[in-house]
Design an enzyme around this catalytic site. Structure first.
Site, short mmCIF file in Angstrom:
data_model
loop_
_atom_site.label_atom_id
_atom_site.label_comp_id
_atom_site.label_asym_id
_atom_site.label_seq_id
_atom_site.Cartn_x
_atom_site.Cartn_y
_atom_site.Cartn_z
N HIS A 197 53.87 31.79 62.31
CA HIS A 197 52.73 31.80 61.03
C HIS A 197 51.80 30.61 61.03
O HIS A 197 50.78 30.64 61.03
CB HIS A 197 53.45 32.17 59.94
CG HIS A 197 52.47 32.34 58.71
ND1 HIS A 197 51.35 32.96 58.51
CD2 HIS A 197 52.26 31.42 57.55
CE1 HIS A 197 50.81 33.09 57.43
NE2 HIS A 197 51.29 31.93 56.83
N ASP A 211 21.14 24.01 74.24
CA ASP A 211 22.60 24.34 74.05
C ASP A 211 23.40 23.11 73.72
O ASP A 211 22.49 22.05 73.40
CB ASP A 211 22.89 24.69 75.52
CG ASP A 211 24.11 25.78 75.50
OD1 ASP A 211 25.07 25.54 75.01
OD2 ASP A 211 23.81 26.93 75.71
N TRP A 253 56.32 24.24 61.79
CA TRP A 253 55.02 23.97 62.45
C TRP A 253 55.07 22.40 62.59
O TRP A 253 54.46 21.79 63.30
CB TRP A 253 53.75 24.19 61.87
CG TRP A 253 53.10 23.38 60.63
CD1 TRP A 253 53.54 23.24 59.49
CD2 TRP A 253 52.13 22.54 60.86
NE1 TRP A 253 52.62 22.24 58.91
CE2 TRP A 253 51.87 21.80 59.76
CE3 TRP A 253 51.35 22.13 62.24
CZ2 TRP A 253 50.83 20.92 59.58
CZ3 TRP A 253 50.17 21.31 61.88
CH2 TRP A 253 49.93 20.65 60.63
N SER A 308 41.92 20.72 74.40
CA SER A 308 40.96 21.56 74.09
C SER A 308 39.82 21.19 72.82
O SER A 308 38.74 21.10 72.95
CB SER A 308 41.08 23.21 73.75
OG SER A 308 40.41 23.85 73.08
N SER A 309 40.72 20.92 72.03
CA SER A 309 40.05 20.38 70.60
C SER A 309 39.22 19.19 70.96
O SER A 309 38.18 18.87 70.39
CB SER A 309 41.02 20.01 69.49
OG SER A 309 41.71 21.36 69.12
N HIS A 316 47.67 14.45 58.73
CA HIS A 316 46.93 14.35 57.40
C HIS A 316 45.11 14.71 57.71
O HIS A 316 44.71 15.49 57.15
CB HIS A 316 47.25 13.45 56.51
CG HIS A 316 46.54 13.70 55.37
ND1 HIS A 316 46.94 14.42 54.11
CD2 HIS A 316 45.15 13.39 55.13
CE1 HIS A 316 45.83 14.66 53.39
NE2 HIS A 316 44.88 13.93 53.57
N GLU A 367 44.40 16.28 60.22
CA GLU A 367 44.19 17.66 60.54
C GLU A 367 43.71 18.59 59.53
O GLU A 367 43.19 19.49 59.75
CB GLU A 367 45.63 18.27 61.26
CG GLU A 367 45.84 19.67 61.51
CD GLU A 367 44.82 20.26 62.36
OE1 GLU A 367 44.25 19.40 63.35
OE2 GLU A 367 44.45 21.46 62.55
N TYR A 400 42.47 17.79 56.87
CA TYR A 400 41.00 17.56 56.51
C TYR A 400 40.09 18.15 57.63
O TYR A 400 39.02 18.64 57.16
CB TYR A 400 40.55 16.09 56.20
CG TYR A 400 41.20 15.47 54.94
CD1 TYR A 400 41.57 14.35 54.84
CD2 TYR A 400 41.51 16.40 54.11
CE1 TYR A 400 42.06 13.88 53.51
CE2 TYR A 400 41.96 15.92 52.92
CZ TYR A 400 42.47 14.79 52.81
OH TYR A 400 42.80 14.47 51.35
N SER A 414 28.24 24.23 51.61
CA SER A 414 26.92 23.71 51.18
C SER A 414 25.80 24.96 51.50
O SER A 414 25.06 24.90 50.75
CB SER A 414 26.88 22.59 52.10
OG SER A 414 27.66 21.59 51.68
N HIS A 442 52.05 10.37 52.22
CA HIS A 442 52.14 11.47 51.07
C HIS A 442 53.17 12.40 51.36
O HIS A 442 53.50 13.40 50.84
CB HIS A 442 51.05 11.44 50.03
CG HIS A 442 50.11 12.41 50.92
ND1 HIS A 442 48.70 12.26 50.59
CD2 HIS A 442 50.03 13.61 51.62
CE1 HIS A 442 47.96 12.86 51.40
NE2 HIS A 442 48.86 13.85 51.95
N HIS A 443 53.00 12.81 52.78
CA HIS A 443 54.11 13.94 53.31
C HIS A 443 55.39 13.41 53.49
O HIS A 443 56.32 14.14 54.01
CB HIS A 443 53.28 14.28 54.55
CG HIS A 443 52.05 14.75 54.56
ND1 HIS A 443 51.60 16.14 54.15
CD2 HIS A 443 50.98 14.04 54.74
CE1 HIS A 443 50.34 16.40 54.20
NE2 HIS A 443 49.85 14.99 54.57
N THR A 503 35.76 14.13 46.61
CA THR A 503 35.82 15.70 46.53
C THR A 503 35.15 16.15 45.10
O THR A 503 34.60 17.46 45.13
CB THR A 503 37.12 16.20 46.78
OG1 THR A 503 37.92 15.50 47.49
CG2 THR A 503 37.48 17.61 46.91
N LYS A 520 31.46 16.40 45.49
CA LYS A 520 31.05 17.66 46.16
C LYS A 520 31.10 18.62 45.25
O LYS A 520 30.16 19.49 44.97
CB LYS A 520 31.88 17.75 47.16
CG LYS A 520 31.98 16.52 48.24
CD LYS A 520 32.42 16.92 49.74
CE LYS A 520 31.96 18.20 50.45
NZ LYS A 520 30.57 17.69 50.80
N ARG A 549 61.37 25.57 50.37
CA ARG A 549 60.66 26.24 51.64
C ARG A 549 61.37 26.54 52.84
O ARG A 549 62.40 25.81 53.20
CB ARG A 549 59.08 25.79 51.71
CG ARG A 549 59.14 24.09 52.13
CD ARG A 549 57.73 23.72 52.22
NE ARG A 549 56.97 24.22 53.16
CZ ARG A 549 56.18 23.62 53.82
NH1 ARG A 549 55.83 22.28 53.49
NH2 ARG A 549 55.38 23.84 54.87
#
Lengths: 287, 535
Positions: free
Chosen positions: B66, B96, B131, B161-162, B245, B247, B249, B260, B295-296, B321, B324, B443
């Site tokens: 998931h 293009d 994950w 790919s990314s 982290h 990721e 963002y 926006s 922080h993880h 943040t 924004k 979890r």
């Protein structure tokens, strides 16, 4: 191309082929790791690898056709390709960053506590850095210098309108690049010898695996860089970079070669000199 | 026969940004349905105390799949591959993407990555690691089959790919702007995707390195993460979250770009409020994202000073943040806010993403996190910012630009009611999870104490409501395609450059000539007589 100055590419089958090759290679690699399917695995691996190789080679051939023969490489396109390649090298830098992280984590980080500050760990004999590794350093740095000067020779060859002078510049470029390639190949040979005679292997704890991971991936990048340089050598021979054609391929190849060289310099200081503690037995600095 | 050949060439050998964008949309929607199905299985398991699934490994596998599917195959492809590919060339008025062929490679590699992931779920019990694939659970001792290897290769392929797609986006947005398009005049989506791409280029290879080390530990007798050879599993955790982290963002920055655009067009404004501070805020969020990975990891036994540092820097991210969120609200202020479905989604985003961000601040405090780590409070936090942040932004963008992509419109009344039911559904699913986390429910565990039944049941009902809302959405899309209410005039102001031009859906090729008419060289020219592109 319209009037925009950028390439309007035709449809191309190579991305699909490369993706197929990657899928096949990874799946057959998993099967290989788990000894599944016996005899089929090498066949699948070979087929996938060939598919990948074919797709990649035809793609780059298409790029050569678009640039040298169809003349689609305007200054905008060249800018895109050069900076795109630099970004790719940036991603490679961060790939090595992760392995250097592991090296530092073991050498001065958490793991070093368990190693009681000894790096290399007790029982592992560090390679003497002032023989083979230093030779390799000299080989790569010199090779880099020669490749840089071949760039200059090709630029002159490209601008030169007098055929005879242009020919001389071409021969100079070929000679310089050949020396660069030979030195790079020598590096690979010397490094393979060092691997053969080294007292520790990849399975020798965290030192062995970090050492071989770093130097091994570096060696793979040297191989890739050499192939790139060899292809450029043949292209110079075939006059692809003559008559005001730009040499984006060679510029990228030499950039990649410098990147490989710089990684080796980092490796030399961190992976060879540090475990040997620079001068025999003493630390120049303390942590 | 010729038609088939043409169809094959068009969709498999494409070098067209619109076609590739369409393929990414189809792929990501399909993957989103798959991920939703997996989430329903989780909620079915957790609806009642006791075990529904016989096999705990299967539950872990579902949880892992998931997460991976939603992150790597829904959010990233839709935002970057779908919206990015379609809109960036239109907004910048270029023919293009910079590397049109490599664009196709990114898509097909992603397809390969999905196949490898599906393969991983089918063989040898699957990868029940979460994950985050921490060793030693993901090492050969505890997952001795082929599943984790397929997973590692799937992430490798997806990573390549990314990275290639990001190089494409960075070069396009940085170097292919026409004469008057100074970099600070880029559209917000271009800017956000540019920063996202930079994060990807730098962070993805670190994951690749960690995965390679894991692969070697599994099969080549290395001991990066095995204490037997003086390795350390915490090394993997560092490497993973140094990628992980940025990721997250990467998941949210394109959403900021989409919101926006949606808020500006939906408030009938000519300009976004404080666009340049917004752009700087995005850059600082991107940069700060690299130095907060700890922080993880507050509970791995980290030094108290390190915990203090990571807490502090994480708190700081709240500042840009906040800039924004306040700017978006200020954009809406004083404007004629259109009663369009996209504004409902955008309003929902503003409120719910802020809520998710606030729970993130709670978790940023190391002292609180030590209690809340690996509980459902964390699950609630990231589902608020993802399920309600990223996904709401995707819905908003989809509703906004759907007529541009397809030339037809979705029924607005049904869309608004679908928003309402989805809003109710996701909030019912995830709000109770805050309380569950506070009361200690861990979890990634298949069962829970009977006292936690109430909120779990409520959460599962919410997930069914979300599922029904999703089906409703699919119906709305289907109906729009068969009713064919074609778009004639887009009701947006002339500042939205992607809407310029004749006819919807947009034609295969873009203009053959840069319509701003300015020279490409003239990048320092300030003699602009035009406002367009000033979002």
């Amino acid at each position: 191309m319209g009037r925009t100055g950028y390439q309007l590419l035709e449809r191309s089958p190579w991305p699909l082929e490369v993706a197929f090759g990657v899928l096949g290679l990874t799946s057959s690699a998993v099967m290989f790791f788990h000894s599944e399917m016996g005899d089929m695995v090498p066949l699948l691996m070979g087929l996938s690898f060939l598919t990948l190789l074919h797709g990649v080679v035809r793609w780059w051939m298409d790029m050569v056709f678009e640039s040298t023969f169809k003349g689609q490489y305007t200054s905008f396109v060249i800018l895109n390709i050069r900076w795109g390649f630099k970004l790719f090298v940036l991603s490679e830098v961060f790939f090595f960053f992760s392995f250097f992280w592991a090296w530092f984590y073991a050498g001065i980080g958490e793991i070093s506590v368990k190693l009681m500050g000894k790096w290399p760990p007790v029982g592992v004999k560090a390679i003497y850095p002032w023989r083979i590794p230093f030779l390799n350093l000299l080989l790569l740095v010199t090779s880099g210098a020669f490749s840089q000067s071949s760039k200059w020779a090709v630029k002159c060859h490209s601008k030169e309108l007098d055929v005879k002078m242009g020919r001389y510049y071409q021969l100079a470029a070929l000679g310089l690049l050949l020396v660069s390639i030979i030195l790079g190949t020598l590096f690979l040979y010397v490094q393979s010898q060092e691997y053969y005679w080294c007292s520790y292997s990849i399975s020798d704890g965290v030192f062995g695996c970090s050492f071989y991971m770093l130097t091994g991936f570096h060696g793979m990048h040297v191989m890739a860089g050499l192939i790139f340089l060899v292809v450029c050598w043949f292209r110079i021979l075939l006059f692809h970079f003559s008559y005001r054609h730009t040499c984006v391929g060679l510029l990228n190849a030499v950039y990649y070669w410098h990147f490989v060289d710089i990684i080796w310099i980092f490796l030399y200081f961190l992976v060879y000199l540090w475990p040997h503690k620079l001068l025999t037995g003493t630390w120049l600095w303390t942590f | 026969m010729l038609n088939t050949v043409y169809w094959f060439k068009r969709w498999f050998l494409s070098t067209n940004h619109k076609d590739i964008g369409t393929m990414y949309f189809m792929f990501s929607i399909w993957s989103g349905l798959m991920g939703t199905g997996l989430s329903i299985i989780i909620r079915m398991e957790l609806a009642m105390p006791g075990k529904m699934l016989e096999d705990g490994q299967l539950y872990n596998l579902v949880v892992t799949a998931h997460g991976l599917v939603m992150i790597f195959f829904l959010v990233m492809p839709m935002m970057i591959g779908g919206f990015g590919n379609w809109l960036i060339p239109l907004m910048l008025k270029i023919p293009d993407m910079a590397f049109a062929r490599m664009n196709n490679l990114s898509f097909w590699l992603l397809m390969g990555s999905m196949i490898l992931l599906l393969g991983s779920t089918y063989v040898d019990g699957g990868a029940g690691t979460g994950w985050t694939i921490y060793p030693p659970l993901s090492s050969i001792g505890y997952h001795s089959g082929r599943a984790v290897d397929f997973l590692i290769f799937s992430l490798h392929a997806g990573g390549v790919s990314s990275i290639l797609a990001s190089i494409n986006f960075l070069i396009t947005t940085a170097l292919m702007r026409t004469g008057v398009m100074l970099i600070l005049r880029s559209s917000m989506l271009s800017w956000c995707l540019g920063v996202t791409s930079f994060l990807l280029v730098v962070a993805m290879p670190v994951l690749a390195g960690g995965l390679t080390m894991l692969l070697f530990d599994r099969h080549f007798n290395t001991t990066f993460f095995d204490p037997v050879g003086l390795g350390d599993p915490i090394l993997f955790i560092h490497l993973f979250w140094f990628f992980g982290h940025p990721e997250v963002y990467i998941l949210i920055l394109p959403a900021f770009g989409i919101i926006s655009h949606v808020v500006k067009a939906g408030s009938s404004k000519l300009q976004l409020f404080g666009k340049i501070p917004m752009m700087h805020a995005v850059t600082s969020i991107g940069f700060l994202g690299f130095i907060v990975w700890g922080h993880h990891m507050f509970t791995v036994g980290m030094n108290v000073d390190s915990r203090a540092y990571f807490s502090t820097v994480t708190f700081i991210i709240a500042i840009p943040t906040g800039v924004k969120v306040f700017s978006w609200i200020a954009t809406m202020a004083g404007g004629y806010v259109k009663n369009w479905p996209m504004m409902y989604w955008a309003g929902g985003f503003l409120f719910l993403f802020t809520l998710g961000g606030l729970t993130g601040i709670v978790l940023a405090s190391a002292s609180l996190d030590v209690v809340l780590h690996d509980t459902y409070y964390v699950v609630a936090h990231f589902h608020y910012v993802l399920s309600m942040g990223a996904v709401f932004a995707m819905f908003a963008g989809f509703h906004y630009w759907y007529p541009l992509f397809l030339g037809v419109g979705m029924n607005p009344l049904w869309s608004k009611s679908q928003f309402m039911s989805m809003f109710l559904g996701v909030n019912t699913t995830f709000f109770p999870q805050h309380f569950l986390g506070m009361s200690g429910m861990p979890r990634r565990v298949q069962d829970y104490p009977d006292t936690m039944h109430g909120f779990n049941m409520l959460s599962s009902w919410g997930s069914i409501l979300s599922l029904m809302s999703l089906f409703f959405f699919l119906f709305i899309v289907w109906e729009s395609l068969l009713s064919k209410r074609c778009l004639i005039f887009p009701m947006v102001r002339h500042t939205e450059s992607e809407w310029h031009g004749r006819g919807f859906p947009r034609s295969f090729h873009n203009e053959a000539q840069n319509p701003y008419g300015m020279s490409f060289e003239d990048k320092t020219s300030d003699k602009t007589k035009v406002h367009w592109g000033l979002i």
